[in-house]
Motif scaffolding. Sequence first.
Motif, PDB file in Angstrom:
ATOM      1  N   ILE A 111      -6.528 -27.994  83.389  1.00  0.00           N
ATOM      2  CA  ILE A 111      -6.527 -26.906  82.403  1.00  0.00           C
ATOM      3  C   ILE A 111      -5.093 -26.500  82.090  1.00  0.00           C
ATOM      4  CG2 ILE A 111      -7.168 -24.495  82.055  1.00  0.00           C
ATOM      5  CD1 ILE A 111      -9.724 -25.107  83.646  1.00  0.00           C
ATOM      6  N   ILE A 112      -4.256 -26.462  83.137  1.00  0.00           N
ATOM      7  CA  ILE A 112      -2.853 -26.109  82.906  1.00  0.00           C
ATOM      8  C   ILE A 112      -2.185 -27.153  82.012  1.00  0.00           C
ATOM      9  CG2 ILE A 112      -0.593 -25.874  84.021  1.00  0.00           C
ATOM     10  CD1 ILE A 112      -2.104 -24.650  86.426  1.00  0.00           C
ATOM     11  N   LEU A 113      -2.378 -28.431  82.333  1.00  0.00           N
ATOM     12  CA  LEU A 113      -1.747 -29.489  81.541  1.00  0.00           C
ATOM     13  C   LEU A 113      -2.224 -29.442  80.089  1.00  0.00           C
ATOM     14  CD1 LEU A 113      -1.706 -32.572  83.951  1.00  0.00           C
ATOM     15  CD2 LEU A 113       0.163 -31.065  83.296  1.00  0.00           C
ATOM     16  N   ALA A 114      -3.544 -29.236  79.897  1.00  0.00           N
ATOM     17  CA  ALA A 114      -4.069 -29.176  78.532  1.00  0.00           C
ATOM     18  C   ALA A 114      -3.464 -27.985  77.788  1.00  0.00           C
ATOM     19  CB  ALA A 114      -5.592 -29.072  78.545  1.00  0.00           C
ATOM     20  N   SER A 115      -3.308 -26.846  78.493  1.00  0.00           N
ATOM     21  CA  SER A 115      -2.732 -25.665  77.846  1.00  0.00           C
ATOM     22  C   SER A 115      -1.302 -25.929  77.407  1.00  0.00           C
ATOM     23  CB  SER A 115      -2.756 -24.471  78.793  1.00  0.00           C
ATOM     24  OG  SER A 115      -4.051 -24.315  79.315  1.00  0.00           O
ATOM     25  N   VAL A 116      -0.538 -26.596  78.289  1.00  0.00           N
ATOM     26  CA  VAL A 116       0.844 -26.932  77.947  1.00  0.00           C
ATOM     27  C   VAL A 116       0.859 -27.797  76.679  1.00  0.00           C
ATOM     28  CG1 VAL A 116       2.871 -28.247  78.660  1.00  0.00           C
ATOM     29  CG2 VAL A 116       1.715 -26.749  80.296  1.00  0.00           C
ATOM     30  N   LEU A 117      -0.033 -28.783  76.648  1.00  0.00           N
ATOM     31  CA  LEU A 117      -0.106 -29.688  75.501  1.00  0.00           C
ATOM     32  C   LEU A 117      -0.399 -28.926  74.217  1.00  0.00           C
ATOM     33  CD1 LEU A 117      -0.210 -32.648  74.465  1.00  0.00           C
ATOM     34  CD2 LEU A 117      -2.647 -32.610  74.980  1.00  0.00           C
ATOM     35  N   PHE A 118      -1.388 -27.996  74.278  1.00  0.00           N
ATOM     36  CA  PHE A 118      -1.775 -27.288  73.060  1.00  0.00           C
ATOM     37  C   PHE A 118      -0.714 -26.282  72.636  1.00  0.00           C
ATOM     38  CE2 PHE A 118      -6.025 -28.929  73.990  1.00  0.00           C
ATOM     39  CZ  PHE A 118      -6.303 -29.436  72.736  1.00  0.00           C
ATOM     40  N   LEU A 119      -0.070 -25.643  73.620  1.00  0.00           N
ATOM     41  CA  LEU A 119       1.012 -24.723  73.271  1.00  0.00           C
ATOM     42  C   LEU A 119       2.133 -25.488  72.587  1.00  0.00           C
ATOM     43  CD1 LEU A 119       1.321 -22.226  76.250  1.00  0.00           C
ATOM     44  CD2 LEU A 119       0.714 -21.774  73.864  1.00  0.00           C
ATOM     45  N   GLY A 120       2.477 -26.654  73.147  1.00  0.00           N
ATOM     46  CA  GLY A 120       3.535 -27.479  72.565  1.00  0.00           C
ATOM     47  C   GLY A 120       3.183 -27.867  71.140  1.00  0.00           C
ATOM     48  N   SER A 121       1.927 -28.268  70.948  1.00  0.00           N
ATOM     49  CA  SER A 121       1.500 -28.699  69.626  1.00  0.00           C
ATOM     50  C   SER A 121       1.568 -27.545  68.624  1.00  0.00           C
ATOM     51  CB  SER A 121       0.084 -29.258  69.723  1.00  0.00           C
ATOM     52  OG  SER A 121      -0.687 -28.869  68.632  1.00  0.00           O
ATOM     53  N   TRP A 122       1.158 -26.372  69.118  1.00  0.00           N
ATOM     54  CA  TRP A 122       1.160 -25.186  68.249  1.00  0.00           C
ATOM     55  C   TRP A 122       2.595 -24.832  67.839  1.00  0.00           C
ATOM     56  CZ3 TRP A 122       2.895 -20.059  69.433  1.00  0.00           C
ATOM     57  CH2 TRP A 122       2.505 -19.103  68.497  1.00  0.00           C
ATOM     58  N   ALA A 123       3.487 -24.871  68.827  1.00  0.00           N
ATOM     59  CA  ALA A 123       4.889 -24.547  68.544  1.00  0.00           C
ATOM     60  C   ALA A 123       5.472 -25.566  67.570  1.00  0.00           C
ATOM     61  CB  ALA A 123       5.690 -24.527  69.842  1.00  0.00           C
ATOM     62  N   LEU A 124       5.144 -26.833  67.793  1.00  0.00           N
ATOM     63  CA  LEU A 124       5.662 -27.891  66.929  1.00  0.00           C
ATOM     64  C   LEU A 124       5.158 -27.697  65.504  1.00  0.00           C
ATOM     65  CD1 LEU A 124       7.259 -30.575  66.972  1.00  0.00           C
ATOM     66  CD2 LEU A 124       5.074 -31.737  67.243  1.00  0.00           C
ATOM     67  N   GLU A 125       3.872 -27.376  65.395  1.00  0.00           N
ATOM     68  CA  GLU A 125       3.289 -27.201  64.074  1.00  0.00           C
ATOM     69  C   GLU A 125       3.962 -26.050  63.335  1.00  0.00           C
ATOM     70  OE1 GLU A 125      -0.862 -26.664  64.338  1.00  0.00           O
ATOM     71  OE2 GLU A 125      -1.204 -27.008  62.200  1.00  0.00           O
ATOM     72  N   ARG A 126       4.240 -24.978  64.080  1.00  0.00           N
ATOM     73  CA  ARG A 126       4.911 -23.831  63.475  1.00  0.00           C
ATOM     74  C   ARG A 126       6.328 -24.173  63.048  1.00  0.00           C
ATOM     75  NH1 ARG A 126       4.645 -17.839  64.772  1.00  0.00           N
ATOM     76  NH2 ARG A 126       6.806 -18.177  65.328  1.00  0.00           N
ATOM     77  N   ALA A 127       7.009 -24.938  63.922  1.00  0.00           N
ATOM     78  CA  ALA A 127       8.394 -25.284  63.625  1.00  0.00           C
ATOM     79  C   ALA A 127       8.459 -26.185  62.393  1.00  0.00           C
ATOM     80  CB  ALA A 127       9.028 -25.982  64.824  1.00  0.00           C
ATOM     81  N   VAL A 128       7.516 -27.122  62.296  1.00  0.00           N
ATOM     82  CA  VAL A 128       7.544 -28.082  61.197  1.00  0.00           C
ATOM     83  C   VAL A 128       7.147 -27.415  59.886  1.00  0.00           C
ATOM     84  CG1 VAL A 128       6.450 -30.149  60.278  1.00  0.00           C
ATOM     85  CG2 VAL A 128       7.160 -30.074  62.656  1.00  0.00           C
ATOM     86  N   ASP A 129       6.162 -26.549  59.930  1.00  0.00           N
ATOM     87  CA  ASP A 129       5.625 -25.991  58.702  1.00  0.00           C
ATOM     88  C   ASP A 129       4.957 -24.645  58.977  1.00  0.00           C
ATOM     89  OD1 ASP A 129       4.514 -25.411  56.326  1.00  0.00           O
ATOM     90  OD2 ASP A 129       3.494 -27.334  56.056  1.00  0.00           O
ATOM     91  N   PRO A 130       5.737 -23.569  59.002  1.00  0.00           N
ATOM     92  CA  PRO A 130       5.209 -22.257  59.381  1.00  0.00           C
ATOM     93  C   PRO A 130       4.053 -21.822  58.478  1.00  0.00           C
ATOM     94  CG  PRO A 130       7.594 -22.192  59.077  1.00  0.00           C
ATOM     95  CD  PRO A 130       7.152 -23.535  58.629  1.00  0.00           C
ATOM     96  N   ASP A 131       4.169 -22.089  57.180  1.00  0.00           N
ATOM     97  CA  ASP A 131       3.135 -21.621  56.260  1.00  0.00           C
ATOM     98  C   ASP A 131       1.786 -22.223  56.584  1.00  0.00           C
ATOM     99  OD1 ASP A 131       5.014 -20.208  55.036  1.00  0.00           O
ATOM    100  OD2 ASP A 131       5.348 -21.608  53.376  1.00  0.00           O
TER     101      ASP A 131
END
Lengths: 307, 233, 302
Positions: free
Chosen positions: B194-214
């Motif tokens: 669960i921890i590893l999956a959370s890290v993965l999803f947080l990373g993905s979320w941050a990346l998505e925001r960084a690439v295209d906030p809108d």
Amino acid sequence: MAVALFDAPGPRGRRRILIGSILVVMLVLVPLVGLVLWRLHATGQFRGAYWDPFGGAGVQRILLRGLVATLKAAGLALVLALVLGVLLGVGQLSRRWPIRMAATAFVNLFRAIPLVLLIFFAFLGLPRLGDEIATWSWVPDDLRTSIVDRFDVSSFAALVIGLTLYNGSVFAEIVRAGIRSVPSGQVEAALSIGLTRTAVTRLVQLPQAVRTMLPTLVSQMVVLLKDSALGFIVAYPELLRSGRRIYTNIGNVIPTAIVVATIYIVINLALTTVATWLERRGRGGGRRRGATVDAPPVAADSGLRSI
Amino acid sequence: MDHVWENRDLILDGFRTTVWLTVSSGVLSLLFGTVLAIMRVGPIPPLRWLGTTYVTLVRNTPLTLVFIFSTFGLPRMEVRLSFVAFAIVALTIYTTAFVCEAVRSGINAVDAGEIEAARAIGLPFRQVLTLVVLPQAYRAVIPPLTGVLNALLKNTSVAVAFNVAEANQVLRRLQNADASATFPLLFTTGLGYIILASVLFLGSWALERAVDPDRARRRRSGGGVPAMAREAT
Amino acid sequence: MMKTRLRLLLALLLPLAFLLTGCGDDDEGLGDGDTPETTDPEVAEDTEFPEGSTMARLAEEGSIKIGTKFDQPGLGAVGLESEDPEGFDIEIGKLVAAELGIAPGDIEWVETVSANREAFIENGTVDIVIATYTINDERKEVVDFAGPYYVAGQDLLVGADDDSINGPDDLAGKRVCAASGSTPIERIREEYPDAEPVEFDTYTECVDQLQTGQVDAVSTDDIILAGYAADPNYEGEFRVVGETFSEEPYGIGLAKGDDEFRDFLNDVLEQSYEDGTWEQAFDATLGASGVEAPEPPEVDRY
């Protein structure tokens, strides 16, 4: 494919594509396939002693038994997972927050944990749990042994439990997305003519959701069938485990892997064909009702269905 | 609980192996999967066929079978590698097909009008792809790719039966040594995932925001399926 | 469109049809008649057991579920043509069943691997386990043992032309394969930490990896290794090193606390030592590879 990334080629373009194709075939495909075939041949993978047993009744019976065992586990898990999925999917949209929270927590928990671990939970954990419960003081004495027995699960049950928990959670998401794809105007209309919330879900939302969900559900069946091969790990004699019995006796791992893979691929392609057909049919009817005007979340989210 | 605590190093090593399997086969699959996706949308028919055949075959084969093929089949073809390497081969063969499909879905998500416009001004396939499609597809592809990587993370557990000391093999070994620790071991291992999956999803979320906030904001408020819900096996 | 769909359908159906028709040929020459000669014991009649005992239940049901290895040549292994395993462990199982009034054909053989034997006994998947099952104190905490009915010792199997390994002290830096959850793999881990342990579900998988050179040695009980070395599939490819470094008393595993049943099993074993059926069982299976039957070990009624 939805969009063409290149124009329909003219005479020059066609000639270039033809030349490109020939080059690709000569420089990539032929060497690649050739290399694989040569390695297989050089290490004797085509020898008759490796392939002939598949014509024999003994080996075919083993494969057939394995196939039946696979279908048995996958079929039972499918039915149970569908029931669980509808309950959880509807639960996730419940207006009562404890139900909503519980359903959502359940779904997210069981999708974050690998299926192998879920199977271990059932296989190693449940018997322990049974032993534990039987020692609790409030348990009636005459029930103790039956509790211990009840919690003693076989490898078949462990596999089915694991598959049900995981796929039930995936189905829950599919059901939820399907219900949400039903336009809210219909719900409001149904409520305004005096239907209860439950009746709206049962009579208006679910029947329409099923239409949108069906292709996705069938695609998920492919995943479920493939995952049943994890029975291998707890020694449930499904198709793959049966294949192992063949190659440990003959030493023909590669031929056996090819034969067993072919069986899985054929069944799964049949399922995929059904899914595509349902999708095409659903799309035709759906447009008229306006249900797919905004691409429904299920169909748009190919990540959800494709794997 | 004592049993878990005494063996914490072993358990951590197990998860380190899980992470290593995920990262190494993840990188390789992203690479091969993107190449395969481009082959599948390109104009050269033999490459399209190759891509389609690969995806069809691999997608319909159980991962455990791919593992058997790599760990027991490849040595029969005189390929000698370590067992971890065989596991990476199996996971990469399998995941590449799903990365390909995710990337393709990303390409398909690019507005058809923009592609037509690019073609209308005379851009050839390569430039349509590199200037218009891929830059946008990268963004659209983050959520489905996250799903694929999450599936990969969970799929590394199949290596339990192929002599890789990943999290589940450690669990099984410790459980075998002391069955009374079954539940603490199961819960610890579950928590690790669960921890590893959370890290993965947080990373993905941050990346998505960084690439295209809108886009990220639109997706969240638009009530679409949240990233966590995107599934892949 | 129609055509492709039709062709697809045909492509889908053909292999299935092949499977189905193939299965129809079942009876051609593959009856139970060609199972090799074994020493089917005389099935007891008019058995009487104390009411409520496990023996009474099994005798009443007329069948027993025995967990055993399915891929251990000479001890417990299934071929391709018969569904029933064969080997020394199997013969012991038949002896036990016979005393319960159960014919060999009514025994339900269940495949167990090293890692799931305790689990199968605990969760009732099997009634007893006869599967090269070493008696030790750790296991006695969760299950009980009757026997031993044989004493083996851990040894090494290496390539026939490998002269670098002549005993456990030569294992430093070598990849040594044994079954997951087995005593041998734990012993390698603890006592020979310089060796690189490799584990698979079964020894057949280990031997497979030895054959392709992915591991340097397979380590388990000498008698199991002898079975592989003598197996025609691997003729002349391996040798057993012959330096045992442990004592492995094989017992019959049963549910913990069922003392009545354990006494019964011990009686069956002792009787088989006396009337020569134990030796017959050995000669018909492990003895076939030229090993002479040793003196049966003394039953340990702990």
